[in-house]
Design an enzyme around this catalytic site. Structure first.
Site, PDB file in Angstrom:
ATOM      1  N   TYR A 197     -67.909 108.899  68.902  1.00  0.00           N
ATOM      2  CA  TYR A 197     -66.666 108.464  68.266  1.00  0.00           C
ATOM      3  C   TYR A 197     -65.522 108.458  69.271  1.00  0.00           C
ATOM      4  O   TYR A 197     -64.783 107.476  69.396  1.00  0.00           O
ATOM      5  CB  TYR A 197     -66.342 109.387  67.091  1.00  0.00           C
ATOM      6  N   SER A 247     -57.374 108.002  68.874  1.00  0.00           N
ATOM      7  CA  SER A 247     -57.689 109.340  68.357  1.00  0.00           C
ATOM      8  C   SER A 247     -57.418 110.410  69.396  1.00  0.00           C
ATOM      9  O   SER A 247     -57.590 110.178  70.605  1.00  0.00           O
ATOM     10  CB  SER A 247     -59.167 109.394  67.944  1.00  0.00           C
TER      11      SER A 247
END
Length: 323
Positions: A155, A128
């Protein structure tokens, strides 16, 4: 050749599986169909795949290590595209253990399966852009060699940890590519994404909450461009024992206000905006330098946000039967 796609009922996984089938690959899909967002949408995506020849599906939790290993080693698959994960920055503030299980334990389960699969020639997995932390735009895109030591959400921390776990597994030989996804949008997208929620509220005549005064910038990348980049990376594995990370995005950041303007045009609706401060965990901007992926594969994302949002709006009206 057989390819395993984890997260096959998810937004990106569904699109990747279709693209692989289109070019004649056999695809084994894995997904647990969890209820992070509406399960009916995941089931609808999956139905478009199960109707096609060459696709088989296993409902499975990616963190179930023994089951994942058995599937990878017993399938004869030569490549794995690992996209299954617990997504969402804000959700990690309230449900941190979901990220530990899906992202960390799930990634380790896939690595162990690949380690014991002698036919495996390439693992491609999802990382990501959030690994870059919160940093201002400096006139150039985020580069793969930039520091990734200041995550601002759990995350982000799990995604960086997955990269490090993959690096440690280079000792076992199988080539790996981690793709740092920048903001992906388009038909069949995720309801937890801003553009999706904005569409729902705008069509219902409800106000939308716009964080960071609408000035947060995202490298909005259309799903077809993302899929082309994934398949390009898949087809160009590193050397044995090799592991690399590559950015995959549009390389053209736009503000949230620009995204809303594109939606307004696509929907024929004027948004009622309520401005809110930037929430914890959100980053100010994302901006992909995709020169490495371009040099490797010829990757050239080209879909303008106005075109992409118009396609999404058409899909949304059709899927939810809105006149």
């Amino acid at each position: 050749m057989t390819i395993i796609v984890t997260g096959a009922a998810g937004f990106i996984g569904h699109a990747v599986a279709h693209a692989l089938l289109d070019r004649g690959e056999a695809v084994i899909g894995i997904d647990n169909l969890n209820d992070y967002y509406e399960v009916s949408l995941k089931e609808a995506r999956l139905a478009t795949l199960t109707a096609r020849a060459g696709f088989t599906f296993h409902r499975m939790d990616i963190a179930e290590a023994d089951a994942v290993r058995a599937l990878i080693t017993g399938s004869g698959a030569t490549r794995v595209i690992h996209l299954a994960a617990q997504a969402g920055v804000r959700y990690s503030l309230d449900n941190p253990h979901a990220y530990q299980r899906s992202n960390l334990a799930g990634h380790l389960a896939v690595l162990e399966g690949c380690r014991h699969a002698p036919a495996l020639t390439h693992l491609v997995y999802a990382s990501s852009s959030s690994v870059y932390g919160d940093r201002p735009l400096d006139g150039a895109g985020f580069r793969e060699d930039d520091p990734t030591v200041t995550p601002v959400s759990l995350y982000a921390a799990t995604k960086r940890a997955c990269e490090l776990m993959s690096q440690s597994y280079t000792m076992f030989g199988f080539p790996q590519t981690g793709l740092r996804f920048f903001t992906v949008y388009g038909p069949w997208g995720r309801p937890d994404m801003a553009y999706f929620g904005f569409t729902r509220k705008m069509l219902n005549g409800e106000p939308i909450e716009v964080f960071g005064e609408g000035l947060l910038a995202r490298d909005f990348t259309y799903i077809d461009d993302i899929v082309a980049g994934i398949l390009g990376a898949l087809d160009h594995p590193p050397e044995r024992h090799g592991h690399r990370v590559l950015n995959i995005g549009k390389s053209h950041p736009e503000t949230v206000l620009a995204m809303i303007a594109a939606l307004e045009s696509a929907l024929g609706v004027t948004a009622q905006m309520v401005m809110k401060p930037k929430p914890p965990g959100d980053v100010t901007a994302t901006y992909a330098d995709v020169s490495r992926l371009a040099a490797l594969t010829g990757y050239r994302p080209a879909t303008p946000i106005e075109t992409g949002m118009a396609r999404f709006a058409d899909w949304y009206r059709g899927h939810y039967r809105i006149g």
